[in-house]
Design an enzyme around this catalytic site. Structure first.
Site, PDB file in Angstrom:
ATOM      1  N   ASP A 161     -65.301  13.841 -51.582  1.00  0.00           N
ATOM      2  CA  ASP A 161     -66.003  15.085 -50.861  1.00  0.00           C
ATOM      3  C   ASP A 161     -64.540  16.000 -50.161  1.00  0.00           C
ATOM      4  OD1 ASP A 161     -68.610  16.327 -49.995  1.00  0.00           O
ATOM      5  OD2 ASP A 161     -67.379  16.713 -48.410  1.00  0.00           O
ATOM      6  N   ASN A 175     -64.110  28.402 -47.327  1.00  0.00           N
ATOM      7  CA  ASN A 175     -64.749  29.657 -47.746  1.00  0.00           C
ATOM      8  C   ASN A 175     -65.152  30.628 -46.933  1.00  0.00           C
ATOM      9  OD1 ASN A 175     -65.342  29.081 -50.344  1.00  0.00           O
ATOM     10  ND2 ASN A 175     -67.151  27.607 -50.068  1.00  0.00           N
ATOM     11  N   ASP A 186     -63.000  28.535 -54.698  1.00  0.00           N
ATOM     12  CA  ASP A 186     -62.941  28.238 -56.148  1.00  0.00           C
ATOM     13  C   ASP A 186     -61.498  27.812 -56.429  1.00  0.00           C
ATOM     14  OD1 ASP A 186     -65.971  29.019 -56.242  1.00  0.00           O
ATOM     15  OD2 ASP A 186     -65.310  30.844 -57.369  1.00  0.00           O
ATOM     16  N   GLU A 209     -68.879  20.436 -53.394  1.00  0.00           N
ATOM     17  CA  GLU A 209     -67.355  20.341 -53.495  1.00  0.00           C
ATOM     18  C   GLU A 209     -67.276  18.666 -53.500  1.00  0.00           C
ATOM     19  OE1 GLU A 209     -69.411  20.428 -49.056  1.00  0.00           O
ATOM     20  OE2 GLU A 209     -69.623  21.541 -51.117  1.00  0.00           O
TER      21      GLU A 209
END
Length: 341
Positions: free
Chosen positions: A214, A222, A231, A257
């Site tokens: 993770d 973000n 991304d 993620e």
């Protein structure tokens, strides 16, 4: 089919079935076709790749079987996609009607040509005037123009259909790829993981390890830099993780993620060392936010590693790795758990 071919087919089946049983391969149509081709030894590259997969897993995981089947056996790739059939049916119907129309035009043109040539043959006998001869020539030219227009239209229809078929093939290839691959990162997706994971535990569970990964503080990427950079981070992390996946180790985007890695025929100690190498590799990642002209160097991830235990279900194995991943997050992130094995 000749008697000789029947005997060869029967012999190949007798070879294929024991091999499938030996490697715990499910008796599906795809697997039958794959192993029938394998024992027939008609495609050395297929045999080489299948041998490699078997050596890595002691079996052939479902996704590997499917991909090998598509690449070496299916011709063309057999996709159960209704849209393709409907589109092709529509094009065939349209072309068939255009062909009928063109044939009707051609038949009509032929009868008119025959009639005009009969008149031309009577020119001398019946003493046609120059004007009457010119009228016959004009008629021939007009009919020629008509049939040319008709055939040009049909040729255009053929070209249009070919273009649509080519575009449809590309779209279908991409659609079929999307079934097993994650569009953003290019690695296998969650569906592929579920298929492979259940297949591995059913066919060759001994030594199977799972690594859950993770990305740390991904929401912050973000929120701070925007989803476009988020991304970019996902793609960069997937690429770096993929670089460490060898000898049958497979990477999957598990969701959001989070990534999952299946390590076959291994031990917890070895899988943990692999995860540690991946963790250190991610620490070296560096991306540039072009909008803010900033360099992003603080990319890291947390890892949870678990090995299959006797009588353990797939869900229990995932839960064990997920708990270790959660503990790694809770203890400060950017670490691999368990610490030792």
């Amino acid at each position: 089919m000749s008697l000789e071919l029947l005997q060869i087919a029967a012999l190949n089946l007798k070879k294929a079935v024991p091999l499938m049983l030996k490697h715990k391969i499910p008796t599906t149509p795809v697997n039958y076709a794959l192993w029938y081709t394998y024992v027939g030894e008609q495609n050395p590259e297929l045999n080489r790749q299948l041998d490699t997969v078997i050596s890595q897993y002691n079996t052939c995981p479902p996704v590997s079987s499917e991909l090998l089947y598509r690449q070496y056996v299916a011709d063309p790739v057999e996709l159960d996609v209704r849209g393709m059939r409907q589109s092709l049916d529509a094009m065939v119907t349209e072309l068939s009607q255009s062909l009928k129309d063109t044939n009707l035009d051609a038949n009509d043109f032929q009868s008119r040509i025959d009639s005009n040539f009969e008149k031309l043959n009577r020119i001398e006998d019946e003493g046609y005037s120059v004007e009457q001869v010119l009228d016959l020539v004009r008629s021939l030219v007009k009919e020629s123009d008509n049939i040319r227009s008709s055939t040009e239209f049909f040729t255009g229809q053929l070209q249009k259909a070919q273009t649509e078929i080519d575009a449809l093939k590309k779209k279908l290839e991409q659609t079929e790829k999307d079934v097993l691959y994650d569009a953003l990162t290019g690695c296998f997706n969650r569906r592929a993981f579920d298929i492979d994971f259940s297949g591995m535990l059913a066919q060759a569970p001994l030594g199977t390890c799972v690594i859950l990964v993770d990305i740390d503080h991904f929401k912050l990427f973000n929120d701070t830099y925007g989803h476009q950079l988020g991304d970019q981070v996902l793609r960069a992390v997937a690429k770096r993780l993929q670089e460490s996946c060898r000898d049958g180790v497979k990477l999957y985007r598990f969701g959001g993620e989070e990534f999952a890695i299946i390590v076959p025929k291994s031990q917890l100690r070895v899988a943990r060392q692999l995860a540690e190498g991946m963790r250190r590799g991610l620490e070296k990642l560096s991306l540039k936010d072009r909008r803010k002209d900033e360099r992003i160097n603080n990319i890291s991830a947390s890892f949870g590693v678990a090995q299959w235990q006797d009588k353990q279900t797939g869900m229990q194995l995932i839960e064990a790795a997920d708990k270790l991943l959660y503990d790694a997050k809770r203890l400060g992130r950017n670490r691999v758990l368990p610490i030792s094995s």
